[in-house]
Design a protein around this motif. Structure first.
Motif: not given
Length: 496
Positions: A150-154, A180-184, A230-235
């Motif tokens: 899911a998008p996590f950043a704009a 990104s500082t997130h881990n997926f 897309d414009a929804d954000g970074w994935r």
């Protein structure tokens, strides 16, 4: 002799009394394994704190764990338990429990029962959570899948052109960069597991429980990257290989080991499916699906096309078309200050790029195994009023907008709407683009471009999926499905 229930309570009280109290850090989860004694945790002082519990594995021979909390004081010698004064029980739902409240003098959390779990206290929302947003399926082949978090950043928007300079982005965009500082982590397993394996949806819906299943996953992530689809954000984007043909899968994404997104469902194509995946094109960032390009054009060792391996005979004409369109568009002063308070030349270019990518990169498809009749068996007449949507006694049903394409009759004669794509020497099914990708250009672009879309009541159904997202009269979201695809693996038309 004392009643059994009273003996159990006395035993629990003795265990609690012998347990060592441990400070629970703020904004950092603690993990406890199956072999650990049930802990007593001291909750730090604070205003409103959120205490979250995530079950990782339950005691196989027990009746589950129970968690009791008091926010009266962290100095209290009493151990919170069932029926205690000022004691709250954190109720678990799908292995997750959350308590929110004030802790002016701290508090105490006690555990009844054994099993692996995580606990965290935070002053900025729950550490453990089931996210309301879902992962996204790009597409599948017989053994591969493209999946997104899911998008996590704009995404930082490009500056809008204003008078007197209407400079627009170039046709060939650079590959986007983001740190990104997130881990997926992607958790993927057959929806109907083999004997002895756990069904993902029957487990605790927590990050630690789902991550424990990752080691039993036979598939392999051959590519993982951050992508602004897309414009929804970074994935986060995964290209997965090693899947089984004609198999239903369940997928979750776990963020930072504690937040769960999902599940979504999808099916791999049959073993005879001929089209490879195309992904990670900076000039067409939403293209992440199978395209009828002969696999013989793939470089050695690669099983999917990207911006480095896609033949230039396909990409160069697309970029030239977008460059010419941008040049023509730049002759018109269509900033918000001169053209419209709602859209600009940049909005027009974005919509045109999206449409051009959808029609240039023809998408392959396959009917659902449960609905083998869910495609058009003959080419649609130019007078068709809609592709696939048909009335039933209960209302309307919406088979996917699939159109059969035959193998070329003459050697080298392309069998795709994009004449720059080499001929695929076999039959395949083409998933038509959604009509809304065309009408978005019509709405956003200035009239002098004379961009027009076919009308639903005339011949739009011959080249587009009609009536799925918007209604036949153009009512936004008033179509039979309202969307191009859903989280259950249904894809009705190609909406890049």
């Amino acid at each position: 002799m004392l009643p059994t229930s009273l003996l159990c309570l006395l035993h629990a009280a003795i265990v609690f009394a012998q347990a060592t109290r441990q400070q629970l850090p703020l904004n950092k989860p603690l993990s406890f394994s199956q072999s650990d004694s049930p802990p007593i945790l001291i909750i730090p002082n604070g205003g409103n704190l959120t205490v979250s519990i995530a079950i990782c594995s339950e005691d196989p021979g027990g009746s589950g764990q129970r968690f009791f909390l008091t926010n009266a004081s962290s100095d209290s010698p009493n151990v919170p338990g069932p029926g205690g004064n000022g004691v709250y029980e954190i109720i678990l739902n799908q292995g997750l429990g959350i308590f929110n409240g004030p802790f002016p003098n701290g508090g105490v959390l006690a555990v009844n029962g054994q099993g692996s779990f995580e606990v965290g206290a935070s002053d900025s929302g729950p550490i453990h959570a089931i996210l309301p947003t879902f992962p996204l399926l790009g597409d599948t082949t017989s053994t591969q899948a493209l999946l997104f978090s899911a998008p996590f950043a704009a995404i930082e928007a490009a500056p809008e052109p204003t008078f007197p300079s209407y400079t627009l982005p170039q046709a060939n965009l650079s590959i986007p960069q983001y740190t990104s500082t997130h881990n997926f982590s992607l958790i993927l397993a057959p929806t109907t597991p083999q004997s002895g394996q756990h069904k993902l949806t029957d487990m605790s819906q927590t990050g630690c429980a789902l991550n424990a299943q990752q080691s039993s996953n036979a598939s392999t992530a051959i590519n993982q990257t951050l992508w602004s689809r897309d414009a929804d954000g970074w994935r986060n984007q995964w290209l997965i290989d090693g899947l089984t043909p004609s198999t239903n899968y369940t997928a979750y994404v776990v963020q930072d080991n504690t937040k769960v997104s999902g599940p979504i469902y999808f099916a791999t194509k049959s073993s005879a499916f001929p089209c490879p995946l195309v992904h990670s094109l900076p000039y067409c960032p939403s293209v992440a699906y199978s395209v009828p390009i002969p696999a013989s054009f793939l470089p050695s060792g690669q099983t999917a096309f990207d911006s480095d391996s896609l033949p230039s005979g396909i990409s160069n004409p697309l970029l030239a078309s977008l460059t010419n369109f941008t040049t023509m568009l730049s002759t018109f002063p269509c900033g918000r200050d001169m053209y419209s308070p709602l859209v600009t030349c940049q909005d027009c270019q974005i919509a045109y790029r999206r449409w051009l990518c959808a029609v240039s990169f023809v998408r392959c498809g396959e009917p659902s195994p449960q609905r083998l009749d869910s495609f058009t068996t003959t080419p649609v007449a130019s007078t068709a009023t809609g592709m696939g949507v048909r009335p039933t006694a209960a209302g309307q049903e919406a088979p996917s907008a699939l159109l059969p394409v035959s193998a070329p009759t003459a050697s080298g004669s392309p069998n795709t709407r994009n004449q720059n794509i080499p001929a695929l020497n076999t039959d395949y099914l083409m998933l038509l683009p959604c009509l809304e990708t065309c009408t978005a250009v019509d709405r956003a672009c200035p009239p002098f471009l004379q961009f027009r879309c076919p009308l639903p009541k005339f011949n739009a159904g011959a080249s587009y999926g009609v009536g799925y997202i918007d209604g036949f009269g153009g009512d936004k979201g008033g179509g039979v499905t309202g969307v191009a695809q859903d989280r259950w693996g249904n894809v009705w038309c190609n909406d890049v």
